[in-house]
Design an enzyme around this catalytic site. Sequence first.
Site, PDB file in Angstrom:
ATOM      1  N   HIS A  88       7.125   4.258  12.476  1.00  0.00           N
ATOM      2  CA  HIS A  88       7.067   4.202  11.006  1.00  0.00           C
ATOM      3  C   HIS A  88       8.107   5.190  10.477  1.00  0.00           C
ATOM      4  O   HIS A  88       7.895   6.404  10.522  1.00  0.00           O
ATOM      5  CB  HIS A  88       5.653   4.596  10.555  1.00  0.00           C
ATOM      6  CG  HIS A  88       5.428   4.565   9.067  1.00  0.00           C
ATOM      7  ND1 HIS A  88       4.471   3.757   8.492  1.00  0.00           N
ATOM      8  CD2 HIS A  88       6.013   5.237   8.056  1.00  0.00           C
ATOM      9  CE1 HIS A  88       4.476   3.951   7.175  1.00  0.00           C
ATOM     10  NE2 HIS A  88       5.407   4.840   6.897  1.00  0.00           N
TER      11      HIS A  88
ATOM     12  N   CYS B 241       6.454   9.645  -0.317  1.00  0.00           N
ATOM     13  CA  CYS B 241       5.260  10.400   0.039  1.00  0.00           C
ATOM     14  C   CYS B 241       5.045  11.461  -1.021  1.00  0.00           C
ATOM     15  O   CYS B 241       5.904  12.334  -1.195  1.00  0.00           O
ATOM     16  CB  CYS B 241       5.383  11.036   1.415  1.00  0.00           C
ATOM     17  SG  CYS B 241       3.925  12.025   1.832  1.00  0.00           S
TER      18      CYS B 241
ATOM     19  N   HIS C  92      10.909   6.654   7.626  1.00  0.00           N
ATOM     20  CA  HIS C  92      11.459   6.772   6.273  1.00  0.00           C
ATOM     21  C   HIS C  92      12.968   6.993   6.384  1.00  0.00           C
ATOM     22  O   HIS C  92      13.458   7.508   7.395  1.00  0.00           O
ATOM     23  CB  HIS C  92      10.791   7.925   5.527  1.00  0.00           C
ATOM     24  CG  HIS C  92       9.412   7.600   5.049  1.00  0.00           C
ATOM     25  ND1 HIS C  92       9.008   7.758   3.745  1.00  0.00           N
ATOM     26  CD2 HIS C  92       8.324   7.105   5.710  1.00  0.00           C
ATOM     27  CE1 HIS C  92       7.745   7.390   3.617  1.00  0.00           C
ATOM     28  NE2 HIS C  92       7.306   6.988   4.795  1.00  0.00           N
TER      29      HIS C  92
ATOM     30  N   ARG D  31       0.832  -1.209   0.000  1.00  0.00           N
ATOM     31  CA  ARG D  31       0.000   0.000   0.000  1.00  0.00           C
ATOM     32  C   ARG D  31       0.863   1.254   0.000  1.00  0.00           C
ATOM     33  O   ARG D  31       0.947   1.966  -0.979  1.00  0.00           O
ATOM     34  CB  ARG D  31      -0.946  -0.014   1.215  1.00  0.00           C
ATOM     35  CG  ARG D  31      -2.133   0.959   1.100  1.00  0.00           C
ATOM     36  CD  ARG D  31      -1.798   2.391   1.466  1.00  0.00           C
ATOM     37  NE  ARG D  31      -1.289   2.546   2.825  1.00  0.00           N
ATOM     38  CZ  ARG D  31      -0.860   3.697   3.320  1.00  0.00           C
ATOM     39  NH1 ARG D  31      -0.848   4.789   2.560  1.00  0.00           N
ATOM     40  NH2 ARG D  31      -0.388   3.775   4.561  1.00  0.00           N
ATOM     41  N   ASP D  32       1.540   1.523   1.086  1.00  0.00           N
ATOM     42  CA  ASP D  32       2.326   2.753   1.210  1.00  0.00           C
ATOM     43  C   ASP D  32       3.473   2.773   0.209  1.00  0.00           C
ATOM     44  O   ASP D  32       3.909   3.844  -0.218  1.00  0.00           O
ATOM     45  CB  ASP D  32       2.862   2.868   2.643  1.00  0.00           C
ATOM     46  CG  ASP D  32       3.388   4.257   2.959  1.00  0.00           C
ATOM     47  OD1 ASP D  32       2.915   5.223   2.335  1.00  0.00           O
ATOM     48  OD2 ASP D  32       4.264   4.384   3.831  1.00  0.00           O
TER      49      ASP D  32
ATOM     50  N   ASN E 259      10.124   4.134   2.606  1.00  0.00           N
ATOM     51  CA  ASN E 259      10.126   3.595   3.953  1.00  0.00           C
ATOM     52  C   ASN E 259      11.382   2.759   4.163  1.00  0.00           C
ATOM     53  O   ASN E 259      12.006   2.294   3.214  1.00  0.00           O
ATOM     54  CB  ASN E 259       8.913   2.681   4.152  1.00  0.00           C
ATOM     55  CG  ASN E 259       7.611   3.418   4.073  1.00  0.00           C
ATOM     56  OD1 ASN E 259       7.280   4.190   4.949  1.00  0.00           O
ATOM     57  ND2 ASN E 259       6.869   3.164   3.009  1.00  0.00           N
TER      58      ASN E 259
END
Length: 300
Positions: A207, A240, A209, A15-16, A249
Amino acid sequence: MSLPSHVRLVEVGPRDGLQNEKQPIGVADKVRLIDDLSAAGLGYIEVGSFVSPKWVPQMAGSAEVFAGIDQRPGVTYAALTPNLQGLEAALAAGVREVAVFAAASEAFSQRNINCSIAESLKRFEPVMAAAQDHGIRVRGYVSCVLGCPYDGAIQAQQVAVVSRELQAMGCYEVSLGDTIGVGTAGAVRNLFEVVGREVPRECLAGHFHDTYGQALANIYASLLEGIAVFDSSVAGLGGCPYARGATGNVASEDVVYLLEGLGIETGVDLPGLIKAGQRISQVLGRDSASRVARARSALE
């Protein structure tokens, strides 16, 4: 504080990660990636997002992806649902866990979802109520917890306020995201110290990056603060779209390697995870962003 004996990884690559790719990625490739991740032992996989394809084209077809994957017993297959319409679509697809997304920065919230932080939280109220009615667990995300491309540095207390609101709404866990990757180990420890006064640490996740190459150091700092859940992305997929210059990430492979070196259990098979990352990287026509994967492949 002693390190946790076990860490739960939340795999956000499908997803991300994939949502920020420019080239189209077919449903079959997404299904294969998720099945590869399941086979590697990931216990929590964020499969897709039920948002308008107008805003996030790569997440079109999430219902088809859910229908196509081999859902293994004991594995959570989750989706991002920013509003009630998204939740209803997720329920129709058989999703059993969802996530909602808020920001710790007012400017980022306005640029990302065109509303204030308070308005975004208000929008989640019907989502939370409907999820509760259907027995669906909800996970919360807070973005820009250590810095914002528009507002600069973010106060830890502001993150604590948003995190507390999400938990009060019913989020069983709140993931704190360093969206642009500017955090350092000291700032991370301070963040969890402050937020931990409002939300129990066993209900918090990290979370990170890797924009500034600090993600693994920040995970270690989080471990020292008693955090035992981390989001990561196979092959380091994802950035992002609202944060210029933000790289992917932290790579799941690199996180597993770190944790194994610390004697911390994850339940993940590193060679299988590396293969999953290499296969999706081939689909994307580039090398894996995981340093562990690149080092291991150089030895073969």
